[in-house]
Design a protein around this motif. Structure first.
Motif, PDB file in Angstrom:
ATOM      1  N   GLU A   1       3.614   0.881   0.323  1.00  0.00           N
ATOM      2  CA  GLU A   1       3.749   0.341   1.678  1.00  0.00           C
ATOM      3  C   GLU A   1       3.237   1.326   2.727  1.00  0.00           C
ATOM      4  OE1 GLU A   1       4.494  -2.841   2.371  1.00  0.00           O
ATOM      5  OE2 GLU A   1       4.419  -2.994   0.182  1.00  0.00           O
ATOM      6  N   ASN A   2       3.443   2.619   2.507  1.00  0.00           N
ATOM      7  CA  ASN A   2       2.897   3.616   3.441  1.00  0.00           C
ATOM      8  C   ASN A   2       1.376   3.618   3.407  1.00  0.00           C
ATOM      9  OD1 ASN A   2       5.341   4.590   4.481  1.00  0.00           O
ATOM     10  ND2 ASN A   2       5.584   6.081   2.836  1.00  0.00           N
ATOM     11  N   THR A   3       0.806   3.533   2.220  1.00  0.00           N
ATOM     12  CA  THR A   3      -0.652   3.462   2.106  1.00  0.00           C
ATOM     13  C   THR A   3      -1.180   2.229   2.819  1.00  0.00           C
ATOM     14  OG1 THR A   3      -0.542   4.557  -0.050  1.00  0.00           O
ATOM     15  CG2 THR A   3      -2.602   3.443   0.500  1.00  0.00           C
ATOM     16  N   LYS A   4      -0.489   1.127   2.627  1.00  0.00           N
ATOM     17  CA  LYS A   4      -0.892  -0.134   3.269  1.00  0.00           C
ATOM     18  C   LYS A   4      -0.904  -0.011   4.789  1.00  0.00           C
ATOM     19  CE  LYS A   4       0.935  -4.818   3.655  1.00  0.00           C
ATOM     20  NZ  LYS A   4       1.998  -5.727   3.164  1.00  0.00           N
ATOM     21  N   MET A   5       0.136   0.627   5.350  1.00  0.00           N
ATOM     22  CA  MET A   5       0.190   0.817   6.802  1.00  0.00           C
ATOM     23  C   MET A   5      -0.945   1.706   7.291  1.00  0.00           C
ATOM     24  SD  MET A   5       4.191   1.129   7.946  1.00  0.00           S
ATOM     25  CE  MET A   5       4.540   2.555   6.927  1.00  0.00           C
ATOM     26  N   LEU A   6      -1.248   2.760   6.548  1.00  0.00           N
ATOM     27  CA  LEU A   6      -2.324   3.663   6.938  1.00  0.00           C
ATOM     28  C   LEU A   6      -3.677   2.962   6.896  1.00  0.00           C
ATOM     29  CD1 LEU A   6      -1.028   6.772   4.991  1.00  0.00           C
ATOM     30  CD2 LEU A   6      -1.249   6.639   7.473  1.00  0.00           C
ATOM     31  N   VAL A   7      -3.902   2.163   5.850  1.00  0.00           N
ATOM     32  CA  VAL A   7      -5.144   1.391   5.757  1.00  0.00           C
ATOM     33  C   VAL A   7      -5.253   0.420   6.924  1.00  0.00           C
ATOM     34  CG1 VAL A   7      -6.348  -0.387   4.417  1.00  0.00           C
ATOM     35  CG2 VAL A   7      -5.403   1.622   3.264  1.00  0.00           C
ATOM     36  N   GLU A   8      -4.158  -0.266   7.211  1.00  0.00           N
ATOM     37  CA  GLU A   8      -4.161  -1.266   8.284  1.00  0.00           C
ATOM     38  C   GLU A   8      -4.484  -0.641   9.642  1.00  0.00           C
ATOM     39  OE1 GLU A   8      -0.489  -3.366   8.721  1.00  0.00           O
ATOM     40  OE2 GLU A   8      -1.477  -5.098   9.630  1.00  0.00           O
ATOM     41  N   GLN A   9      -4.045   0.606   9.849  1.00  0.00           N
ATOM     42  CA  GLN A   9      -4.272   1.271  11.135  1.00  0.00           C
ATOM     43  C   GLN A   9      -5.577   2.057  11.181  1.00  0.00           C
ATOM     44  OE1 GLN A   9      -2.426   0.647  13.825  1.00  0.00           O
ATOM     45  NE2 GLN A   9      -1.290  -0.748  12.480  1.00  0.00           N
ATOM     46  N   GLY A  10      -6.347   2.015  10.106  1.00  0.00           N
ATOM     47  CA  GLY A  10      -7.675   2.607  10.133  1.00  0.00           C
ATOM     48  C   GLY A  10      -7.760   4.068   9.758  1.00  0.00           C
ATOM     49  N   VAL A  11      -6.744   4.610   9.101  1.00  0.00           N
ATOM     50  CA  VAL A  11      -6.812   5.991   8.628  1.00  0.00           C
ATOM     51  C   VAL A  11      -7.853   6.071   7.507  1.00  0.00           C
ATOM     52  CG1 VAL A  11      -5.546   7.838   7.455  1.00  0.00           C
ATOM     53  CG2 VAL A  11      -4.440   6.537   9.287  1.00  0.00           C
ATOM     54  N   THR A  12      -8.649   7.122   7.497  1.00  0.00           N
ATOM     55  CA  THR A  12      -9.726   7.279   6.520  1.00  0.00           C
ATOM     56  C   THR A  12      -9.159   7.531   5.127  1.00  0.00           C
ATOM     57  OG1 THR A  12     -11.199   8.174   8.212  1.00  0.00           O
ATOM     58  CG2 THR A  12     -11.786   8.595   5.905  1.00  0.00           C
TER      59      THR A  12
END
Length: 523
Positions: A400-411
């Motif tokens: 879920e943390n990875t998903k949030m980071l992907v959604e917010q555009g983290v590289t």
């Protein structure tokens, strides 16, 4: 004329004698060339010129030279041409078909170790991976010898960049080597070489070291042992070899990242907690390996990561290999874990058959069969349930943390921790399939699409490794590492990391599975 080829154990046709010399200009034509920067294909009329191992021009693009005479031409049959792929986090010398080993498994690992390593290197090229980074090895010599053999073309394989661990004695990756710890490390395939030995992949400093002493340790890693990356191991969790690992001060962490930066070397940290995520971003690490799995990241944590340009290497494959149901565990019925079990049941047999030699293949399957039955013992006596409890949380919080980071555009960069059980450095396609499995599930806008997968496996990973000036995209002046595949990876990213149709590395055709013809041009 077709090139002479050698059949490799991976099933790929490795080119033995490539006809054009380094000084010859070779033109690649009739391809759909991927522009990873702009998430599209270049115009179909574009060609790519190679000389001395580099791309010297891309005729058809604005301001590209049209005056370079061509010596040889290769028609790519309308296939897709994209940059070589990366694995930014693996462990080359770690061969672990299963964590749940018995004495037969350990004996087989030792017997077939070198053969499996060579297969892994050949498989990397067969899957289009031309650059990998070894994220930790205790003895540098085996990788040094392997690199020499690859460079001398004695065996096929990718370039290998080497991380050196720098940390306090008693830290997560710098345990005091004595007693049972040495025995357990030995079972994991690590030789427990003394940290002061010049061949050690670890440099340990005193727990109370000041900033200058920490900086000196970084310099030793680079100057004395040839570090391409400075790695820090931090974990708030118990491990098999460290019950209560030491944690560095913020000043020590900042000294490491600042000194590495001043020396032009990237830095990364083993980051599996929210606290480490926060401190690592604040300390200025180039990248974070793995994912916080002990809780949920806050929006301020994600914003701080974005502001720092820190790259995330989530290594989702770790969950595939290490996340299992545990009786009484609060995450036992987590939907992500259910999804993972179903995915494993569909894929493990193919992984064992494709990526493991016959002498180790059965141990991969037997290990997963044991885990599916809830049998989590090593050598039949050492219960690993306490260790696995850390990873059951990954299926929930980590994903879920990875998903949030992907959604917010983290590289995101592509590393799979190859070397942990059942995982090899060549399994980049498997890592990308886990992004697809978890990032694009129902009720979530599809952020991890084909363009994101391409960038993750190419330019983002090149940036993470600090070599994006040479690799990661098809641009004039960069090294001519290029993958030829069938299909459109923007529409179907599942083709990334599969066995390639052909591969160029350093401007040489090294794999030719589709009968490409090298034609001498007429003047």
């Amino acid at each position: 004329m077709s090139e002479q080829k050698v059949e490799d154990k991976s099933g790929s046709n490795f080119v033995k004698d490539y006809r054009p010399g380094n000084k010859a200009v070779v033109e690649l034509t009739n391809a759909r060339v991927v522009d990873v920067i702009n998430d599209c294909f270049f115009d179909q009329s574009v060609s790519v010129l190679i000389q001395d191992g580099k791309i010297v021009s891309i005729p058809g693009l604005k301001d590209e030279s049209l005056e370079i005479p061509v010596d040889f031409s290769i028609d790519l049959q309308g296939k897709t041409l994209l940059p070589g792929l990366f694995n930014v986090h693996c462990h080359v010398q770690m061969i672990n078909p299963t964590l749940f080993s018995d004495f037969k498994t350990i004996k087989a690992k030792k017997k077939y170790h070198d053969q499996q390593v060579e297969k892994n290197m050949a498989d990397c090229l067969a899957c289009g991976i031309t650059n990998i980074r070894d994220a930790y090895t205790d003895d540098l010599r085996p990788n040094q010898k392997l690199r020499e053999r690859i460079q001398n073309r004695q065996i096929p394989g990718p370039r290998i960049m080497q991380a050196l661990v720098v940390g306090p004695l008693g830290g997560y990756l710098t345990p005091k080597l004595k007693g049972m710890k040495k025995i357990l490390l030995g079972m994991l395939g690590l030789g427990t070489i003394d940290y002061e030995d010049i061949h050690s992949g670890v440099i340990a400093f005193a727990p109370d070291a000041n900033q200058q002493q920490v900086r000196d340790a970084v310099d030793r890693a680079i100057d004395e042992r040839g570090a391409d990356l400075i790695k820090v191991g931090e974990s708030l969790e118990e491990s098999l070899v460290n019950v209560n690992p030491l944690i560095m001060t913020m000043e020590q962490m900042q000294a490491i990242t600042d000194q590495a930066r001043s020396r032009g070397v990237q830095s990364t940290i083993h980051s599996v907690s929210v606290d480490t995520f926060q401190r690592a971003v604040a300390a200025g690490f180039s990248s974070l390996a793995h994912m916080a799995r002990d809780g949920v990241l806050a929006r301020k944590d994600i914003d701080a990561c974005l502001a720092s340009n820190c790259i995330i290497e989530p290594t989702l494959s770790v969950g595939y290999d290490m996340s299992w149901r545990l009786e009484g565990d609060p995450f036992c019925e987590d939907p992500n874990l259910e999804r993972l079990y179903a995915f494993r049941s569909r894929t493990i047999a193919d992984i064992a058959d494709t990526f493991w030699i016959s002498g180790l293949r059965d141990y991969v399957i037997k290990g997963f069969d044991k885990a599916n039955l809830g049998k989590y013992k090593m050598l039949g006596i050492l219960n690993l349930s306490k260790l696995l409890a850390h990873f059951s949380r990954m299926a929930c919080h980590g994903i879920e943390n990875t998903k949030m980071l992907v959604e917010q555009g983290v590289t995101m960069a592509c590393g799979n921790d190859g070397g942990i059980q059942a995982c090899t450095p060549a399994m980049v396609g498997h890592e990308l399939s886990l992004f697809e499995l978890f990032m694009n599930k129902e009720n979530f806008e599809k952020k991890f699409n084909g363009a994101a997968a391409i960038q993750t496996a190419t330019i983002n990973s090149a940036i993470s490794m600090g070599i994006d000036d040479q690799f990661g995209s098809i641009q004039t002046g960069k090294v001519a590492d290029m993958v030829i595949i069938d299909g459109n990876p923007f529409k179907d990213p599942s083709i990334l990391g599969k066995f390639v149709d052909a591969l160029f590395m350093d401007g040489r055709l090294v794999i030719n599975n589709c009968d490409l013809m090298v034609e001498k041009t007429t003047i």
